[in-house]
Design a protein around this motif. Structure first.
Motif, PDB file in Angstrom:
ATOM      1  N   ARG A  60       0.845  -1.195   0.000  1.00 44.64           N
ATOM      2  CA  ARG A  60       0.000   0.000   0.000  1.00 44.64           C
ATOM      3  C   ARG A  60       0.878   1.241   0.000  1.00 44.64           C
ATOM      4  O   ARG A  60       1.944   1.254   0.619  1.00 44.64           O
ATOM      5  CB  ARG A  60      -0.892   0.036   1.249  1.00 44.64           C
ATOM      6  N   THR A  61       0.394   2.259  -0.685  1.00 40.76           N
ATOM      7  CA  THR A  61       1.107   3.528  -0.641  1.00 40.76           C
ATOM      8  C   THR A  61       0.863   4.153   0.730  1.00 40.76           C
ATOM      9  O   THR A  61      -0.229   4.070   1.278  1.00 40.76           O
ATOM     10  CB  THR A  61       0.616   4.481  -1.745  1.00 40.76           C
ATOM     11  N   ALA A  62       1.894   4.738   1.270  1.00 41.63           N
ATOM     12  CA  ALA A  62       1.775   5.358   2.591  1.00 41.63           C
ATOM     13  C   ALA A  62       0.806   6.524   2.521  1.00 41.63           C
ATOM     14  O   ALA A  62       0.929   7.411   1.683  1.00 41.63           O
ATOM     15  CB  ALA A  62       3.145   5.827   3.070  1.00 41.63           C
ATOM     16  N   SER A  63      -0.165   6.494   3.381  1.00 44.45           N
ATOM     17  CA  SER A  63      -1.163   7.555   3.429  1.00 44.45           C
ATOM     18  C   SER A  63      -1.616   7.690   4.874  1.00 44.45           C
ATOM     19  O   SER A  63      -1.731   6.694   5.586  1.00 44.45           O
ATOM     20  CB  SER A  63      -2.347   7.184   2.530  1.00 44.45           C
ATOM     21  N   ARG A  80     -10.338  12.580  -3.809  1.00 39.24           N
ATOM     22  CA  ARG A  80      -9.906  11.249  -4.256  1.00 39.24           C
ATOM     23  C   ARG A  80     -11.053  10.380  -4.736  1.00 39.24           C
ATOM     24  O   ARG A  80     -10.908   9.621  -5.682  1.00 39.24           O
ATOM     25  CB  ARG A  80      -9.205  10.505  -3.132  1.00 39.24           C
ATOM     26  N   GLU A 110      -5.820   2.322   6.475  1.00 40.32           N
ATOM     27  CA  GLU A 110      -4.412   2.731   6.451  1.00 40.32           C
ATOM     28  C   GLU A 110      -3.540   2.007   7.471  1.00 40.32           C
ATOM     29  O   GLU A 110      -2.316   2.045   7.371  1.00 40.32           O
ATOM     30  CB  GLU A 110      -4.326   4.246   6.652  1.00 40.32           C
ATOM     31  N   LYS A 138      -4.130  -4.802 -10.648  1.00 42.70           N
ATOM     32  CA  LYS A 138      -4.246  -4.977  -9.197  1.00 42.70           C
ATOM     33  C   LYS A 138      -5.491  -5.778  -8.829  1.00 42.70           C
ATOM     34  O   LYS A 138      -5.503  -6.486  -7.829  1.00 42.70           O
ATOM     35  CB  LYS A 138      -4.251  -3.620  -8.499  1.00 42.70           C
TER      36      LYS A 138
END
Length: 179
Positions: A60-63, A80, A110, A138
């Protein structure tokens, strides 16, 4: 996530036949529920349908949306996902009522950490919008999470593709469920 799943399963008695459907964070939650049902030796769904969420094992992208101040959180969610209607964005009291739920959802999302495990033994249907940030690649990688049938369904639209053309979703669901 694991605390949520444990509490949910402690309060829920699944009587077959049943199907689980989850969209976005709900897809991840439904996946983890089925995994835990299998671990506990409880009845499994006839199939799992996940929508608009990348395969859970992917990085996962850091958010940190969940840590943003209220106004920034609301703006980020709206930008978003287009998930907050404009009349809600324009009403500070109504928005204040909804933000704790949004914050809780993004905290779950998250802070989720995938734990490797055995693939599911239930058929897996994966739904996604062709204009969603969740790419076809994905979505396709969900295939790794079942030893049973796998089908990928793409719909015209974004993250909330079913708002744009609900009939398309209803038709596919009817076909998948045999109704």
């Amino acid at each position: 996530m694991h605390e949520l799943v444990d509490r949910f399963l402690a309060e829920t008695d699944f009587t077959p036949p049943f199907v689980l459907f989850g969209h976005s964070l709900g897809a991840l939650t439904a996946f983890e529920v089925v995994r835990e049902l299998a671990v506990q030796g409880r009845p499994l769904p006839e199939r799992l349908i996940v929508s608009a969420y990348a395969a859970p094992h992917l990085p996962r992208t850091a958010s940190n949306l969940h840590a943003l101040p209220d106004a920034s959180l609301a703006r980020a969610i709206d930008e978003r996902y287009g998930a907050i209607p404009q009349h809600v964005m324009a009403d500070p009291e109504l928005l204040a009522l909804l933000l704790p739920a949004f914050r809780a959802d993004f905290t779950l999302l998250e802070t989720y950490r995938y734990r490797p495990g055995s693939p599911l033994t239930v058929p897996l249907e994966v739904f996604g919008g062709d204009r969603d940030a969740v790419s076809l690649e994905k979505l396709e990688l969900w295939r790794e999470h079942t030893t049973s049938d796998f089908r990928l369904h793409r719909f015209a639209g974004g993250h909330f593709y079913f708002r744009e053309n609900p009939r398309a979703l209803i038709e596919v669901l009817g076909a998948v469920l045999g109704v």
